[in-house]
Enzyme design. Structure first.
Site, mmCIF file in Angstrom:
data_model
loop_
_atom_site.group_PDB
_atom_site.id
_atom_site.type_symbol
_atom_site.label_atom_id
_atom_site.label_comp_id
_atom_site.label_asym_id
_atom_site.label_seq_id
_atom_site.Cartn_x
_atom_site.Cartn_y
_atom_site.Cartn_z
ATOM 1 N N CYS A 70 0.831 -1.213 0.000
ATOM 2 C CA CYS A 70 0.000 0.000 0.000
ATOM 3 C C CYS A 70 0.865 1.263 0.000
ATOM 4 O O CYS A 70 1.423 1.617 -1.033
ATOM 5 C CB CYS A 70 -0.976 -0.033 1.174
ATOM 6 N N HIS A 85 -3.806 -4.913 0.785
ATOM 7 C CA HIS A 85 -3.319 -5.310 2.108
ATOM 8 C C HIS A 85 -3.376 -6.831 2.270
ATOM 9 O O HIS A 85 -4.348 -7.378 2.800
ATOM 10 C CB HIS A 85 -4.149 -4.624 3.199
ATOM 11 N N GLU A 104 -1.888 -8.653 4.348
ATOM 12 C CA GLU A 104 -1.876 -9.066 5.752
ATOM 13 C C GLU A 104 -3.287 -9.231 6.302
ATOM 14 O O GLU A 104 -3.482 -9.874 7.344
ATOM 15 C CB GLU A 104 -1.085 -8.066 6.602
#
Length: 333
Positions: free
Chosen positions: A124, A225, A227
């Site tokens: 990002c 993202h 994660e």
């Protein structure tokens, strides 16, 4: 690939992750603190790496040189907007206030990692910072550029968007080519692609959603993202595998063993103090902005790397599927 993240000598690779430096509250304390949502370092450890947090430092160049000596891989994490003065733009009213200490620190880390041929994953804000470091530019507010809020619905809620991954790319080796649903939380994005970077995923509106380096070294950037998808940590596993090789060889990536080592030229801002004092190298032919794609011949010929004029009309005005963010993230993506 090394599936368990361990090097040939059995040592787990050490992965550095950049952090916020913001005012934070805990109990009776309200102080400036370095922090990072747990999802990031959980993803590293679950992939076989050892996670080390890297808060901004007061002498970034010297500190980065020392810190990188103990790392095998680097993750440039998400966060607030990159200072637009670094790519020669005036600040948009909706751009976050500048965080010069974080920008300088992460630029120093990225420059040092490139010089060492250390593998880098940029997420990002990290993708945007690498693009700026390579001489590229950013759209400061995508709702104005694209006419949609599809990439940041707000309130700490991650939007789900489909990206199309180019066949034959490093990214495709990790997640497969074609359509991929990702978790988005950003209002800025790549305008002109930086030198030595190849777009490897886009949304249907033509916005670059991922890139990788076109030569030596392992640099992979994604606008989304990863994660946030606990069931799929393939991007982290890919970095840890590359870092395992780096831990043994000191430089070469999995795809480059046996090839001659050449240093990639730098092209972006060297430090905050140097911005405006040297001419920034622009992107290579084919790295066009959203407004330029489709008006000139592009460099890329990979499947799926179509210009805006070749892509189907976007349905970005419709509401996108959303995923509730973890409480620790809030709006600090």
């Amino acid at each position: 690939m090394v599936s368990n993240g361990s090097s040939g000598e059995g040592r787990r690779p050490v992965i550095g992750l950049t952090t916020y430096l913001e005012q934070a509250k805990q109990g009776v304390w309200d102080v400036r603190a370095a922090f990072l949502p747990q999802q990031y370092f959980d993803s590293v450890t679950a992939s076989g790496g050892i996670a080390v947090l890297l808060p901004p430092q007061p002498e970034p160049d010297a500190a980065a040189a020392a810190v990188l000596e103990g790392l095998d891989g680097l993750i440039l994490t998400g966060g607030l907007d990159v200072d637009p003065s670094l790519y020669g733009a005036q600040r948009h009213p909706l751009t976050d206030p500048a965080r010069p200490e974080r920008d300088a620190w992460e630029l120093a880390l990225f420059r040092g990692a490139e010089q060492r041929r250390m593998p880098v994953l940029a997420i990002c804000r990290g993708l945007q910072l690498v693009n700026v470091a390579r001489g590229g530019t950013l759209h400061q507010h995508l709702p104005e550029a694209l006419g949609t809020e599809r990439f940041r619905v707000g309130g700490g809620v991650f939007a789900t968007n489909e990206v199309v991954v180019d066949e034959g790319s490093r990214l495709a080796e990790l997640v497969g080519p074609g359509g991929l649903d990702v978790h988005s939380y950003h209002h800025q994005g790549i305008d002109q692609l930086g030198a030595g970077l190849i777009a490897t995923a886009r949304t249907d509106d033509g916005l670059v959603q991922a890139f990788e380096s076109d030569g030596e070294g392992y640099v992979l950037g994604v606008q989304w993202h990863p994660e946030e998808n606990r069931e799929d940590r393939r991007l982290f596993a890919g970095l840890v595998a590359e870092a395992s090789v780096y831990a043994v060889t000191g430089s070469r990536s999995l795809s480059e063993r046996g090839t001659s080592e050449t240093k990639h030229p730098e092209s972006g801002p060297r430090s905050l103090s140097e911005r405006g004092t040297s001419e920034t190298k622009r992107a290579q032919p084919g790295s066009r902005s959203l407004s330029e794609r489709g008006t000139s011949e592009t460099k890329r010929a990979q499947p799926g790397s179509r210009s805006l004029s070749e892509r189907p009309s976007s349905s970005s005005g419709t509401a996108s599927e959303t995923k509730r963010a973890q409480p620790s993230n809030g709006v600090l993506a």
